[in-house]
Design an enzyme around this catalytic site. Sequence first.
Site, short mmCIF file in Angstrom:
data_model
loop_
_atom_site.label_atom_id
_atom_site.label_comp_id
_atom_site.label_asym_id
_atom_site.label_seq_id
_atom_site.Cartn_x
_atom_site.Cartn_y
_atom_site.Cartn_z
N HIS A 33 0.83 -1.20 0.00
CA HIS A 33 0.00 0.00 0.00
C HIS A 33 0.87 1.26 0.00
O HIS A 33 2.07 1.19 0.15
CB HIS A 33 -0.98 0.00 1.18
CG HIS A 33 -0.33 0.05 2.52
ND1 HIS A 33 0.19 -1.06 3.14
CD2 HIS A 33 -0.12 1.09 3.36
CE1 HIS A 33 0.69 -0.71 4.32
NE2 HIS A 33 0.51 0.59 4.46
N HIS A 35 1.06 5.42 1.41
CA HIS A 35 0.57 6.50 2.26
C HIS A 35 0.97 7.82 1.60
O HIS A 35 2.13 7.99 1.21
CB HIS A 35 1.25 6.47 3.64
CG HIS A 35 0.66 5.48 4.58
ND1 HIS A 35 -0.12 5.85 5.63
CD2 HIS A 35 0.74 4.13 4.63
CE1 HIS A 35 -0.48 4.77 6.32
NE2 HIS A 35 0.03 3.71 5.71
N TYR A 98 4.71 10.45 11.84
CA TYR A 98 4.10 9.12 11.75
C TYR A 98 4.62 8.38 10.51
O TYR A 98 5.03 7.23 10.60
CB TYR A 98 2.58 9.25 11.68
CG TYR A 98 1.87 7.98 11.28
CD1 TYR A 98 1.62 6.99 12.23
CD2 TYR A 98 1.47 7.76 9.98
CE1 TYR A 98 0.97 5.82 11.88
CE2 TYR A 98 0.83 6.58 9.62
CZ TYR A 98 0.58 5.63 10.57
OH TYR A 98 -0.04 4.47 10.21
#
Length: 115
Positions: A33, A35, A98
């Site tokens: 995936h 981000h 993050y």
Amino acid sequence: MTGDVGLKARELIRQTCHAFEIDILKGVISKDHVHLLVSAPPNMAPSEIMRRIKGRTSAKLFESYPDLKKKYWGRHFWARGYFCVTSGDLTEEMIKEYLDHHFEPKAEDNFRTEG
């Protein structure tokens, strides 16, 4: 998305975002995936952003890597859905932190090219 496919995906995402005046503030490609922290024009809905990114990148990846068609039959490179959230109470710096530490990406996995 590793190796050449991951690098090509990153390049295509950058090109697509640039074409539609979407600024990538931070991005990480993981094995399964992506981000992205983006700043987009206010008139562009998140669904439209994702439609453009997914549509352009999948078509170009299948074009560049014909073997992907065997692995992702039906021409569906990306999953149907996506997760989107506005930054709200989080600061841009908190989100970047993050992303920096969540996946511990290799240097070549980062999207951003400038400081």
